[in-house]
Design a protein around this motif. Structure first.
Motif, PDB file in Angstrom:
ATOM      1  N   LYS A  59       0.674  -1.132   0.024  1.00  0.00           N
ATOM      2  CA  LYS A  59       0.097  -0.092   0.017  1.00  0.00           C
ATOM      3  C   LYS A  59       0.969   1.265   0.000  1.00  0.00           C
ATOM      4  CE  LYS A  59      -4.235  -1.855   2.340  1.00  0.00           C
ATOM      5  NZ  LYS A  59      -4.999  -1.372   3.509  1.00  0.00           N
ATOM      6  N   HIS A  63      -2.670   5.431   1.847  1.00  0.00           N
ATOM      7  CA  HIS A  63      -3.817   4.396   1.993  1.00  0.00           C
ATOM      8  C   HIS A  63      -3.649   3.508   3.066  1.00  0.00           C
ATOM      9  CE1 HIS A  63      -5.517   6.563  -1.512  1.00  0.00           C
ATOM     10  NE2 HIS A  63      -4.555   5.901  -2.669  1.00  0.00           N
ATOM     11  N   ASP A  64      -2.333   3.422   3.601  1.00  0.00           N
ATOM     12  CA  ASP A  64      -2.250   2.536   4.798  1.00  0.00           C
ATOM     13  C   ASP A  64      -2.585   3.118   6.188  1.00  0.00           C
ATOM     14  OD1 ASP A  64      -1.099   1.202   7.121  1.00  0.00           O
ATOM     15  OD2 ASP A  64       0.377   0.316   5.434  1.00  0.00           O
TER      16      ASP A  64
END
Length: 594
Positions: A59, A63-64
């Motif tokens: 990721k 988006h983590d």
């Protein structure tokens, strides 16, 4: 990252262009292995034992969720320094292979069934295949008792609730009594006063009105003294969150700069973009804070809709209300500053904004009626989501007292008869003028009668834009309701008049041409088309052919076309006034705001 003991991976990430990162996510794990990690033997070794799928599932930081939480947690720790978080993300993340990391067009709105399934699976949304309809996809709500919903609502409450909360309606403000407009109604006597100064005098009276005056917020990007706004410094003061920390260079003046933490004037510096932002914030405060405020943004008219037109459009989109004052207006009135400052088209630009109500008044009492109407429409009962644009000038001339039984409705709707012809003659004309152009038309009215025997009525057009807006609305109504036709306001006002119409202002002809479709008489417009120039006001008006003598010649030319005047008469007028000779023009007043 923990394997990156030599910093090879960090260097690779920092040196990879954004375009490559976008492309990687549009391919697959094998492509990323070869074209990203494969660029350096040390990074290639880090994923040598990884499957392509494991590489693909890496990721980006943005988006983590764990990385984001850790980053924000670190950023909120007090270290005495500002912190910036750079979160690398993927355009269209989770939206499927047709959108994610693709250069899709904005018109690409629909997701395929495959995209919806991938979106559901990626975000673990508990919907079955049967509930996924690509035409009308289902929406999922976890329930008000779910941990996710309770967490979001708890965080929102800690932030002060659902803010900002927008209101569609504004509570009404008390309207000023008629006495508040007395300074502009009585005129200036023998003193020459520009409409800018007349407006400032009115403003000083309006700020004294209980419960309304305290809500007025003057906004000035530059040239406060040019507009005569320095008279407000001692009482309203200039807002500064820190107060005045310097010794003012003009401290010996009665009207010196006064900054204060409780100041009201927003003096923004030479910053029109910031000023429009302030105007929008103040003008929409009724909606965001339930506090109706009255912004009055005054500026060089050339630097309004031309320089910050997009911001004015955003102000309309945010249902902003207030007054926008285009000072030092006109292409020949702010003479001496050339094409950079001389505005001849702001009303055309303003006409493109559906929320803007535009006026080009000639006299102080007209300004008073327009402001009164604006306060009622924007801050009275059943208020409207509009704002006013009013052009005012820096050329001083005697401001007449308000005529007895003045046509107040005509002032507001855009046109009224200012002065009928002094005598009845066989030759007739109708002079329509706005702003400083009314003075040229007054002189032309006398020249036409004395020199050529033409009796001309003089009409003050306070708003070409509003007359056009009315005409368009009438046309629309008549198209849809042929059994009950209406008549445009300007058509009604000019009904029964005799002779050609000559329309003039200190703006481009296209401003006046807006009303031509609803004028039955032969129509001629005069305007200041072209770049501004540096010269006397008289020379500039002769150059653009808008001065009194040019109005006379245009009137005679129109009568020639009607067959009522001989060409020889027109030639005599051209020679008499030396219309071809700019130097023959009266230089006119060269003073400032008055």
């Amino acid at each position: 990252m923990s394997q990156d003991r030599e910093g090879a991976l960090l260097d690779l990430m920092n040196s990879t262009p954004d375009g490559d990162f976008q492309t990687f996510k549009s391919e697959d794990g094998a492509f990323i292995r070869e074209n990203f990690f494969g660029r350096d033997p040390r990074t290639a070794a880090m994923v040598a034992n990884w499957s392509d799928e494991k590489i693909w599932n890496l990721k980006r930081g943005g988006h983590d969720y764990k990385k984001l939480y850790a980053a924000y947690s670190a950023a909120t720790q007090k270290n005495g320094k500002p912190t910036v978080i750079l979160a690398k993300t993927i355009k269209g993340w989770t939206l499927g292979s047709h959108f994610e990391a693709r250069n899709s067009t904005h018109q690409m709105k629909k997701m395929t069934l495959e995209d919806l399934r991938e979106f559901r699976d990626r975000l673990a949304i508990p919907l079955t295949d049967e509930q996924l309809d690509p035409k009308t996809p289902s929406y999922y709500h976890p329930g008000k008792d779910s941990p996710e919903y309770k967490y979001m609502m708890a965080r929102r409450q800690l932030l002060g609730g659902s803010m900002p909360h927008r209101r569609n309606a504004s509570r009404a403000l008390p309207q000023p009594p008629d006495e508040s407009y007395e300074s502009v109604k009585r005129g200036s006597g023998h003193q020459e006063v520009a409409t800018t100064m007349a407006f400032v005098r009115l403003l000083k009276d309006l700020v004294k009105v209980p419960e309304l005056g305290k809500r007025i917020v003057p906004i000035i990007p530059d040239e406060a003294r040019t507009f005569g706004m320095d008279s407000l410094f001692p009482t309203l003061k200039i807002y500064s969150p820190h107060g005045q920390k310097y010794i003012s260079v003009d401290r010996e003046l009665m009207l010196s700069y006064k900054e204060a933490t409780n100041g009201v004037i927003l003096h923004e510096g030479i910053n029109e973009a910031g000023s429009v932002a302030s105007f929008t914030a103040v003008g929409s405060s009724y909606s965001t804070h339930d506090e109706p405020m009255i912004p009055i943004y005054i500026f060089y008219s050339m630097f309004g809709f031309q320089r910050t037109g997009d911001a004015f459009w955003a102000a309309a989109d945010q249902l902003c209300r207030g007054f926008v004052m285009g000072a030092t207006a006109g292409r020949t009135t702010l003479n001496g500053e050339g094409l950079q400052h001389e505005d001849g088209h702001s009303h055309l630009l303003a006409s493109t904004n559906p929320a803007v109500v535009s006026y080009d008044p000639a006299f102080g009492y007209e300004v008073g009626h327009i402001i009164k109407d604006g306060l009622k429409r924007m801050y009275g009962e059943d208020s409207e989501n509009i704002y006013y644009y009013i052009t005012i000038y820096n050329e001083p001339y005697v401001q007449p007292a308000e005529p007895e039984n003045v046509d107040a409705d005509g002032i507001i709707r855009g046109i009224y008869k200012y002065q009928a012809a002094a005598e009845k003659r066989d030759l007739n004309a109708q002079l329509l003028a706005s702003g400083v152009g009314v003075n040229w038309a007054i002189k032309a009215q006398k020249l036409l009668l004395d020199d050529w025997g033409v009796a001309a009525d003089l009409w003050s057009v306070t708003s070409w834009n509003e007359l056009r807006r009315d005409g368009l609305e009438v046309d629309r109504h008549n198209m849809m309701n042929p059994e009950s036709p209406r008549t445009a306001y300007i058509t009604t006002k000019l009904a029964g008049t005799v002779g050609p119409v000559i329309a003039v202002s200190d703006f481009m002809r296209a401003v006046q041409d807006q009303v031509a479709p609803w004028v039955a008489n032969p129509f001629t417009s005069l305007g200041t088309d072209g770049f501004g120039l540096s010269d006397t006001r008289g020379a500039l008006r002769r150059h653009f052919r808008v001065d009194a003598e040019s109005i006379v010649v245009a009137t005679l030319a129109s009568l020639v076309r009607e067959g009522k005047v001989q060409v020889a008469t027109l030639r005599a007028a051209l020679d008499k006034y030396a219309l071809h000779d700019i130097m023959a023009a009266d230089p006119g007043n060269t003073e400032g705001s008055g």
